[in-house]
Design an enzyme around this catalytic site. Structure first.
Site, short mmCIF file in Angstrom:
data_model
loop_
_atom_site.label_atom_id
_atom_site.label_comp_id
_atom_site.label_asym_id
_atom_site.label_seq_id
_atom_site.Cartn_x
_atom_site.Cartn_y
_atom_site.Cartn_z
CB CYS A 219 -8.58 -6.88 -8.00
SG CYS A 219 -10.35 -6.75 -7.66
CG HIS B 67 -7.19 -3.68 -4.62
ND1 HIS B 67 -6.68 -3.44 -5.87
CD2 HIS B 67 -8.48 -4.07 -4.80
CE1 HIS B 67 -7.63 -3.67 -6.77
NE2 HIS B 67 -8.72 -4.06 -6.15
#
Length: 502
Positions: free
Chosen positions: A335, A435
């Site tokens: 991310c 994630h």
């Protein structure tokens, strides 16, 4: 509106164990056949959870829903505050971005506006479930904040429910914290407290018994459990839990692999790291200075609530240069960490900072532009790298930026057909928006074996438990632990009578 039975767990401080105890009680009530759900009106956390319909809530309520055997919904945590700058947080209401607000403005102007949203969630949950296990936030006795506190006693009043007060004995001063909290509550609030729980106990309980007797005589409130410290393996939420993760990551002299996790000032979704700590022969270190980077086999750049500012911090501390100098180390960015690995980050609308353009680390051929619209979605797909192409992985995305890969190969392809991430030509550097990547345990073992082979070491063989198997074992073990150390018969009576819940 149907009146729902509820029990609220409040704490004398943050990280006292409220989330974990709620998780355990959720699992116990589920095991005992009750239609139970979790609830927390307002959460402040950077470790969030994505519901099946793309809503963003605190991770603790996602975990508690799993313990109940439920799909989490945004009603289980209607308000989420995600700190992003000094005294400023993103406010998420019913799973969606509401506004970025300074703390004083939110407290004084917006709390009255969002409180009806909390009532809406309570009403919807009451229509679906028979019992709520309700989690408080911080302490109910913050005198300077009580008049606008919508996470503790005001919620207990709205639900007209009893409260159990939990304290962390590991911090010291457990009797003072319990008695002091009671003293600072209003009389009607104090009357809601029906029991104490003392958490994270180490040692011989008989040495504590005289203190427990004094506490009960002083307050007239029973101690319903002294809960020994328990290595539960369940995702933490509170940022204070980073300290326990750091302590868990003590240097292991027998480790085959050394992993350095960059402890960004605004680190988010830090549970991405936890599966690596559970792997045999792996040492995981949290690194926040250039001199402590060492010579790791893997450098992990985690998520960030403010990628630009954390990237500038990397340069200021000298960590950026140190990372670039470790040419033998593998690098994974997730991310915000993925965005940092690119050539440049554009922020023309000032979404993340006052800097319109910032150079990245230049380890991957990509550029990121920050947009006001946040992407929150669960996702799954197939890895494209040759060494891992047989792996299907799943996880979730939470990000503002949109990344353009200028050349090279993507890391994976989602089921939608969309590509994600990037891999350097030599395979050393990987970036992804996904994630939960390392919670795909078979992939994680293969990836670490890839690093072992790279070092001339033999890979680890044998079957690997899935993430769902691990979680179920953890929930069951936590429930068994609480059944052993908590007076559940009294707790059932406090909620509404033993098996009256039926």
């Amino acid at each position: 509106m149907k009146q729902i039975q509820a029990l609220m767990i409040q704490g004398t401080s943050s990280d006292a164990g409220k989330s974990l105890l709620c998780t355990g009680l959720c699992r116990i009530l589920k095991e005992d056949g009750h239609n139970v759900a979790p609830f927390k009106s307002q959460n402040m956390a950077l470790n969030s959870y994505i519901t099946s319909d793309g809503g963003e809530i605190g991770r603790a309520q996602g975990v508690q829903a799993e313990a109940c055997g439920l799909e989490a919904t945004v009603d289980m945590n209607p308000i989420l505050l995600k700190p992003k700058a000094e005294m400023t947080s993103e406010v998420i209401v019913h799973g969606k971005h509401f506004a970025d607000l300074e703390a004083f403005t939110y407290r004084n102007e917006y709390v009255p506006r969002v409180l009806p949203k909390v009532q809406e969630s309570i009403d919807r949950l009451a229509a679906q479930f028979d019992v709520l296990i309700v989690e408080g936030a911080g302490s109910p006795a913050e005198i300077n904040l009580k008049d606008r506190d919508i996470a503790n006693m005001r919620i207990a009043d709205m639900l007209d429910c009893p409260v159990l007060l939990v304290a962390d004995i590991e911090r010291g001063g457990v009797f003072a914290s319990l008695v002091g909290t009671l003293e600072l509550l209003d009389p009607h609030e104090r009357a809601r407290v029906k029991g104490f729980l003392i958490n994270k106990f180490r040692g011989r309980k008989e040495l504590l018994d005289s203190g427990l007797e004094w506490l009960e005589q002083r307050t007239g409130i029973p101690v319903l459990g002294v809960i020994p410290h328990f290595d539960h393996g369940i995702d933490p939420e509170d940022s204070l839990a980073l300290e326990s993760l750091r302590l868990k990551a003590r240097d292991r002299t027998d480790a085959d692999l050394d992993i350095a996790v960059i402890k960004l000032p605004r680190i988010s979704n830090f549970t991405d790291v936890a599966p690596l700590q559970e792997e045999p022969g792996v040492n995981v270190r949290f690194v926040s200075s250039a001199r402590s980077l060492g010579k790791p086999d893997l450098i992990l750049l985690p998520g960030s609530k403010n990628t630009v500012e954390d990237l500038l911090w990397l340069r200021h501390t000298g960590l950026a240069d140190e990372i670039l100098s470790r040419r033998k180390a593998s690098v994974v960015g997730i991310c915000g960490g993925f965005q940092m690995l690119g050539e440049v980050l554009h922020d023309p609308e000032g979404v993340e900072s006052v800097h319109a353009q910032v150079p990245g680390l230049g380890l991957l051929p990509l550029e990121t532009t920050f947009l006001a619209e946040k992407k929150t979605i669960r996702n799954s797909g197939r890895l494209l790298a040759k060494a891992f192409s047989e792996h299907e992985v799943e996880g979730y995305e939470i990000h503002l930026g949109r990344t353009y890969r200028k050349s090279g190969e993507p890391f994976l392809q989602f089921q939608s057909g969309e590509y994600d991430g990037a891999v350097s030509t030599d395979g050393r550097v990987v970036g992804t928006y996904l994630h939960g990547l390392f919670q795909n345990r078979a992939f994680t073992r293969d990836y670490l074996n890839h690093l072992r082979v790279k070092k001339g070491l033999a890979p680890l063989l044998g079957a690997v438990e899935t993430e769902s198997q691990r979680r179920e074992k953890s929930y069951a073990a936590l429930a068994a632990h609480l059944r052993k150390h908590v007076d559940l018969e009294r707790i059932y009576e406090i909620i509404g009578g033993a098996h009256v819940l039926d």
